[in-house]
Design an enzyme around this catalytic site. Structure first.
Site, PDB file in Angstrom:
ATOM      1  N   THR A  14       0.777  -1.231  -0.026  1.00  0.00           N
ATOM      2  CA  THR A  14      -0.077  -0.130   0.027  1.00  0.00           C
ATOM      3  C   THR A  14       0.883   1.134  -0.078  1.00  0.00           C
ATOM      4  O   THR A  14       0.495   2.261  -0.692  1.00  0.00           O
ATOM      5  CB  THR A  14      -0.760  -0.095   1.256  1.00  0.00           C
ATOM      6  OG1 THR A  14      -1.791  -1.027   1.071  1.00  0.00           O
ATOM      7  CG2 THR A  14      -1.796   1.151   1.399  1.00  0.00           C
ATOM      8  N   SER A  60       1.434  -7.490  -1.158  1.00  0.00           N
ATOM      9  CA  SER A  60       2.027  -8.763  -0.383  1.00  0.00           C
ATOM     10  C   SER A  60       1.069  -9.775   0.049  1.00  0.00           C
ATOM     11  O   SER A  60       1.471 -10.917   0.294  1.00  0.00           O
ATOM     12  CB  SER A  60       2.570  -8.214   0.990  1.00  0.00           C
ATOM     13  OG  SER A  60       1.508  -8.120   1.827  1.00  0.00           O
ATOM     14  N   THR A  93       1.415  -4.514   4.431  1.00  0.00           N
ATOM     15  CA  THR A  93       1.233  -4.847   5.849  1.00  0.00           C
ATOM     16  C   THR A  93       0.416  -6.323   5.842  1.00  0.00           C
ATOM     17  O   THR A  93       0.696  -6.969   6.813  1.00  0.00           O
ATOM     18  CB  THR A  93       0.266  -4.037   6.496  1.00  0.00           C
ATOM     19  OG1 THR A  93      -0.929  -3.993   5.626  1.00  0.00           O
ATOM     20  CG2 THR A  93       0.867  -2.498   6.562  1.00  0.00           C
ATOM     21  N   ASP A  94      -0.194  -6.656   4.793  1.00  0.00           N
ATOM     22  CA  ASP A  94      -0.711  -8.065   4.892  1.00  0.00           C
ATOM     23  C   ASP A  94      -0.142  -9.223   5.176  1.00  0.00           C
ATOM     24  O   ASP A  94      -0.364 -10.174   6.098  1.00  0.00           O
ATOM     25  CB  ASP A  94      -1.611  -8.200   3.590  1.00  0.00           C
ATOM     26  CG  ASP A  94      -2.921  -7.444   3.605  1.00  0.00           C
ATOM     27  OD1 ASP A  94      -2.991  -6.702   4.461  1.00  0.00           O
ATOM     28  OD2 ASP A  94      -3.426  -7.146   2.360  1.00  0.00           O
TER      29      ASP A  94
HETATM   30  C1  SIN Z   1      -0.339  -5.219   0.784  1.00  0.00           C
HETATM   31  O1  SIN Z   1      -0.242  -6.075   1.730  1.00  0.00           O
HETATM   32  O2  SIN Z   1       0.409  -5.347  -0.138  1.00  0.00           O
HETATM   33  C2  SIN Z   1      -1.460  -4.381   0.794  1.00  0.00           C
HETATM   34  C3  SIN Z   1      -2.099  -4.062   1.994  1.00  0.00           C
HETATM   35  C4  SIN Z   1      -1.119  -3.157   2.687  1.00  0.00           C
HETATM   36  O3  SIN Z   1      -0.039  -2.824   2.340  1.00  0.00           O
HETATM   37  O4  SIN Z   1      -1.705  -2.365   3.816  1.00  0.00           O
END
Ligand code: SIN
Length: 301
Positions: A14, A60, A93-94
């Site tokens: 993100t 991710s 974050t995922d």
């Molecule tokens: C991801 O994990 O690439 C998308 C979601 C995020 O980064 O919060």
């Protein structure tokens, strides 16, 4: 001696996402902006010399073993350079908790590897990525820092303890019972417990298949039987409470174990671990299921 540099490795997420509407923090596309571009938008990186490299550009949720291998190789390359103080990795974050755990397990770095991320895309009215990058640079340039951490919303998490516990808020992580390693406050690091250490396992050439199976109301052994028939090498059971398993599922797991499949219980509770007892029929770990799976893959490889 010249000030040592920080290498920033971009992998997407993100933090590198864009949306058509500036206020849209949900309907965006992750992994659109290159790491050099993202860094160029940050007015200050504390005067630290920076070099950047795009290792991947993914949401991710789509993380692959091939990217993990590349990332581990690039980290090992840069960490071996005398003029590199530490590494920052940008990531979604995922699954950041999985990549962080994997990297700690295989690199066991004596220098800091500070991963960071964002919950809002780069086009948000108030994106959180730039400050998170600055904070991660603070951690990566700290003389006493070591190991793989995740730096987000001013909190420094240990790769083994971190878990994503919220889908939206800009501080979505918890380090559970262990608590954070420390905090970054106005460019200063305040450490409250020891840095991550340990690890040193080999990066697999071939990744053995290890799956996670949940124990829940109405569970049966069918999924486990099917996985064994497909040649699975390991099964992590996301067990209830203190490691208990549904009585309909247990025979299939014992049978899988008898056939040479590594079976490991991990609790599906968000915090705590498993306290062993004499009647336990299957081994356990105190890692959460996703990290237990990574450890099992590394062991089986
Ligand atoms: C991801 O994990 O690439 C998308 C979601 C995020 O980064 O919060």
């Amino acid at each position: 001696m010249a000030q040592r540099k920080i290498v920033v490795l971009g992998t997407g997420g993100t933090l590198a996402g864009t949306s058509a509407t500036p206020g849209d923090n949900v309907g965006y596309t992750a992994a659109q902006v290159g790491i050099a571009d993202l860094l160029a938008r940050i007015p200050t990186l504390n005067g630290v010399p920076i070099e950047s490299e795009q290792v991947a550009q993914v949401d991710s949720k789509d993380m692959t073993f091939a990217i993990w291998r590349d990332l581990a190789a690039r980290c090992a390359h840069w960490l071996a350079q005398d003029d590199v103080a530490g590494i920052v990795i940008t990531h979604g974050t995922d699954t950041i908790e999985e990549t962080a755990f994997f990297l700690q397990e295989v690199l066991a770095p004596r220098k800091p590897v500070a991963m960071t991320c964002a919950m809002r895309p780069s086009t948000a009215i108030s994106p959180d990525g730039p400050q998170n990058i600055v904070d991660a640079v603070t951690v990566a340039s700290d003389q006493g820092a070591q190991g793989v951490t995740v730096v987000c919303a001013g909190v420094v998490h240990d790769a083994r303890a971190i878990a994503k516990v919220h889908n939206y808020r800009i501080d979505p992580f918890s380090s559970g019972d262990a608590g954070p390693v420390g905090y970054v406050e106005d460019g200063k690091l305040r450490i409250v417990r020891e840095w991550p250490s340990g690890g040193g396992m080999k990066v697999p050439q071939q990744w053995p298949r290890v799956e996670i199976v949940f124990s829940y109301a109405g569970a049966t052994g069918d999924t486990v039987k099917s996985l064994v028939a497909q040649g699975v090498r390991g099964i992590v059971i996301a067990a209830t409470g203190n490691g208990s398993v549904h009585h309909e599922l247990m025979p299939a797991l014992l049978d899988a174990q008898a056939r040479g499949v590594r079976v490991m219980r991990a609790t599906r509770t968000a915090e705590g671990g498993i306290i062993p007892k004499p009647s336990d029929q299957l081994p356990h770990t105190n890692l959460p299921p996703v990290k237990a799976r990574i450890r099992l893959m590394l062991e089986l490889a």
